[in-house]
Motif scaffolding. Structure first.
Motif, PDB file in Angstrom:
ATOM      1  N   UNK A 149       0.826  -1.206   0.000  1.00 39.50           N
ATOM      2  CA  UNK A 149       0.000   0.000   0.000  1.00 39.50           C
ATOM      3  C   UNK A 149       0.861   1.257   0.000  1.00 39.50           C
ATOM      4  N   UNK A 150       1.945   1.242   0.777  1.00 43.22           N
ATOM      5  CA  UNK A 150       2.813   2.410   0.868  1.00 43.22           C
ATOM      6  C   UNK A 150       3.425   2.761  -0.484  1.00 43.22           C
ATOM      7  N   UNK A 151       3.748   1.733  -1.275  1.00 38.27           N
ATOM      8  CA  UNK A 151       4.342   1.970  -2.587  1.00 38.27           C
ATOM      9  C   UNK A 151       3.313   1.960  -3.716  1.00 38.27           C
ATOM     10  N   UNK A 152       2.062   1.676  -3.384  1.00 41.04           N
ATOM     11  CA  UNK A 152       0.986   1.614  -4.388  1.00 41.04           C
ATOM     12  C   UNK A 152       1.334   0.630  -5.506  1.00 41.04           C
ATOM     13  N   UNK A 153       1.716  -0.584  -5.098  1.00 43.26           N
ATOM     14  CA  UNK A 153       2.066  -1.628  -6.057  1.00 43.26           C
ATOM     15  C   UNK A 153       1.309  -2.903  -5.709  1.00 43.26           C
ATOM     16  N   UNK A 154       1.061  -3.757  -6.715  1.00 45.87           N
ATOM     17  CA  UNK A 154       0.493  -5.076  -6.398  1.00 45.87           C
ATOM     18  C   UNK A 154       1.580  -5.979  -5.826  1.00 45.87           C
ATOM     19  N   UNK A 155       1.154  -6.958  -5.048  1.00 50.11           N
ATOM     20  CA  UNK A 155       2.113  -7.896  -4.458  1.00 50.11           C
ATOM     21  C   UNK A 155       2.690  -8.827  -5.510  1.00 50.11           C
ATOM     22  N   UNK A 156       1.879  -9.270  -6.449  1.00 51.45           N
ATOM     23  CA  UNK A 156       2.292 -10.262  -7.436  1.00 51.45           C
ATOM     24  C   UNK A 156       2.232  -9.696  -8.847  1.00 51.45           C
ATOM     25  N   UNK A 157       2.969 -10.331  -9.737  1.00 49.03           N
ATOM     26  CA  UNK A 157       2.797 -10.056 -11.156  1.00 49.03           C
ATOM     27  C   UNK A 157       1.725 -11.005 -11.690  1.00 49.03           C
ATOM     28  N   UNK A 158       1.257 -10.766 -12.907  1.00 51.50           N
ATOM     29  CA  UNK A 158       0.100 -11.501 -13.431  1.00 51.50           C
ATOM     30  C   UNK A 158       0.382 -12.998 -13.518  1.00 51.50           C
ATOM     31  N   UNK A 160       1.626 -15.101 -11.504  1.00 50.72           N
ATOM     32  CA  UNK A 160       2.849 -15.663 -10.941  1.00 50.72           C
ATOM     33  C   UNK A 160       2.792 -15.740  -9.417  1.00 50.72           C
ATOM     34  N   UNK A 161       3.528 -16.701  -8.829  1.00 53.93           N
ATOM     35  CA  UNK A 161       3.516 -16.856  -7.373  1.00 53.93           C
ATOM     36  C   UNK A 161       4.381 -15.818  -6.679  1.00 53.93           C
ATOM     37  N   UNK A 162       4.180 -15.692  -5.385  1.00 52.99           N
ATOM     38  CA  UNK A 162       4.983 -14.842  -4.517  1.00 52.99           C
ATOM     39  C   UNK A 162       5.577 -15.727  -3.425  1.00 52.99           C
ATOM     40  N   UNK A 163       6.841 -15.544  -3.135  1.00 50.58           N
ATOM     41  CA  UNK A 163       7.479 -16.252  -2.025  1.00 50.58           C
ATOM     42  C   UNK A 163       7.668 -15.289  -0.862  1.00 50.58           C
ATOM     43  N   UNK A 164       7.262 -15.721   0.312  1.00 50.38           N
ATOM     44  CA  UNK A 164       7.494 -14.956   1.540  1.00 50.38           C
ATOM     45  C   UNK A 164       8.536 -15.722   2.341  1.00 50.38           C
ATOM     46  N   UNK A 165       9.640 -15.075   2.642  1.00 49.36           N
ATOM     47  CA  UNK A 165      10.739 -15.784   3.277  1.00 49.36           C
ATOM     48  C   UNK A 165      11.473 -14.870   4.255  1.00 49.36           C
ATOM     49  N   UNK A 166      12.569 -15.363   4.778  1.00 49.75           N
ATOM     50  CA  UNK A 166      13.400 -14.595   5.704  1.00 49.75           C
ATOM     51  C   UNK A 166      14.760 -14.339   5.073  1.00 49.75           C
ATOM     52  N   UNK A 167      15.467 -13.381   5.629  1.00 53.06           N
ATOM     53  CA  UNK A 167      16.819 -13.137   5.153  1.00 53.06           C
ATOM     54  C   UNK A 167      17.693 -14.365   5.288  1.00 53.06           C
ATOM     55  N   UNK A 168      17.513 -15.097   6.363  1.00 49.44           N
ATOM     56  CA  UNK A 168      18.300 -16.318   6.607  1.00 49.44           C
ATOM     57  C   UNK A 168      18.125 -17.329   5.475  1.00 49.44           C
ATOM     58  N   UNK A 169      16.919 -17.430   4.930  1.00 48.13           N
ATOM     59  CA  UNK A 169      16.656 -18.359   3.832  1.00 48.13           C
ATOM     60  C   UNK A 169      17.100 -17.791   2.493  1.00 48.13           C
ATOM     61  N   UNK A 174      17.948 -17.487  -4.606  1.00 52.49           N
ATOM     62  CA  UNK A 174      16.642 -16.997  -5.024  1.00 52.49           C
ATOM     63  C   UNK A 174      15.659 -18.165  -5.098  1.00 52.49           C
ATOM     64  N   UNK A 175      14.448 -18.019  -4.539  1.00 54.11           N
ATOM     65  CA  UNK A 175      13.477 -19.117  -4.559  1.00 54.11           C
ATOM     66  C   UNK A 175      13.079 -19.510  -5.983  1.00 54.11           C
ATOM     67  N   UNK A 181       9.613 -11.697  -4.321  1.00 56.17           N
ATOM     68  CA  UNK A 181      10.015 -12.299  -3.049  1.00 56.17           C
ATOM     69  C   UNK A 181       9.880 -11.244  -1.951  1.00 56.17           C
ATOM     70  N   UNK A 182       9.080 -11.551  -0.950  1.00 55.62           N
ATOM     71  CA  UNK A 182       8.957 -10.685   0.222  1.00 55.62           C
ATOM     72  C   UNK A 182       9.890 -11.220   1.298  1.00 55.62           C
TER      73      UNK A 182
END
Length: 251
Positions: A149-158, A160-169, A174-175, A181-182
């Motif tokens: 919302x802050x950047x006014x962008x969608x989370x995903x591209x058309x 395509x999947x989104x990966x939610x991960x940690x810095x450690x992973x 790259x997944x 990748x969040x």
């Protein structure tokens, strides 16, 4: 029977609190608020403000210290398990002191279901203590929602999947199969350690809060700027809470 509400309160913006959360807040008798350390103190202050703003009935506020993680244990997973076990013991004492017919609440940053261990810890309390209480979970606005919302962008591209991960992973690579990748819980600035390639970054610190910082652009061009802003913010506030979205772009 005792009842425990686990209420998602968003990411520091008092207006993230939903109508469902306000309704739950006005059914409780005791609110448990963790304190200890600069970050916990700052987040505790916001929890107090939320209670003051939205609760219109008598309620008891019980502050309690969150025990620090033992970072000397070499295995990360075991270190977290041991830490959660200590927190569960603390929760058990708090919940045992509630009257049998009382409603209590834990106010969870973001949403209880996303990179938060409150639900696991509460289940551990039941196993350790044998205490009987019902649980009701109230969803909250996540840091991911606040970021996009802050950047006014969608989370995903058309399509395509989104990966939610940690810095450690992420540091391991790259997944597979993801162009978006969040990254959460990244204390090591992993964005600065990966090959920037054709990657854009949308980075936010304190997203949703008054001190929110937003930086975006090609990773190769802005990663040093992000690192400088991150260190300056930590020095100023004593703590940092950040999240970012990495997106592969066409060549």
């Amino acid at each position: 029977m005792r009842k425990l509400f686990i209420i998602g309160i968003g990411t520091g913006n008092r207006e993230h609190v939903t109508m469902q959360a306000i309704s739950a807040l006005n059914q409780i008798d005791v609110v448990f608020i963790p304190t200890k350390g600069d970050e916990k103190a700052a987040l505790a202050a916001i929890r107090h403000e939320i209670c003051d703003r939205y609760i219109s009935r008598p309620v008891e506020i019980r502050e309690f210290p969150i025990l620090q993680r033992n970072r000397e244990t070499p295995d990360y997973r075991q270190r977290v398990i041991d830490w959660h076990d200590m927190i569960a013991q603390s929760y058990g004492k708090l919940f045992a002191d509630m009257p049998d017919d009382a409603n209590g609440a834990l106010l969870v940053w973001g949403d209880p279901g996303l990179y938060d261990s409150t639900l696991r810890i509460v289940e551990s309390v039941k196993e350790q203590t044998g205490l009987a209480f019902d649980i009701e979970v109230i969803p909250g606005i996540t840091a991911i929602q606040a970021l996009t919302a802050a950047f006014a962008i969608p989370l995903n591209t058309i399509g395509n999947p989104v990966t939610i991960t940690t810095g450690r992973k992420l540091v391991s690579g790259w997944p597979d199969g993801a162009d978006s990748v969040v990254v959460m819980l990244d204390g090591q600035k992993t964005y600065a350690q990966i090959a920037p390639g054709n990657i854009d970054i949308y980075w936010a610190a304190y997203v949703g809060m008054e001190q929110e910082i937003l930086i975006s652009g090609p990773l190769a061009k802005v990663r040093d700027k992000i690192s400088a802003a991150r260190e300056a913010a930590r020095a100023e506030h004593g703590w940092i809470m950040d999240i970012y979205l990495l997106r592969r772009t066409s060549a």
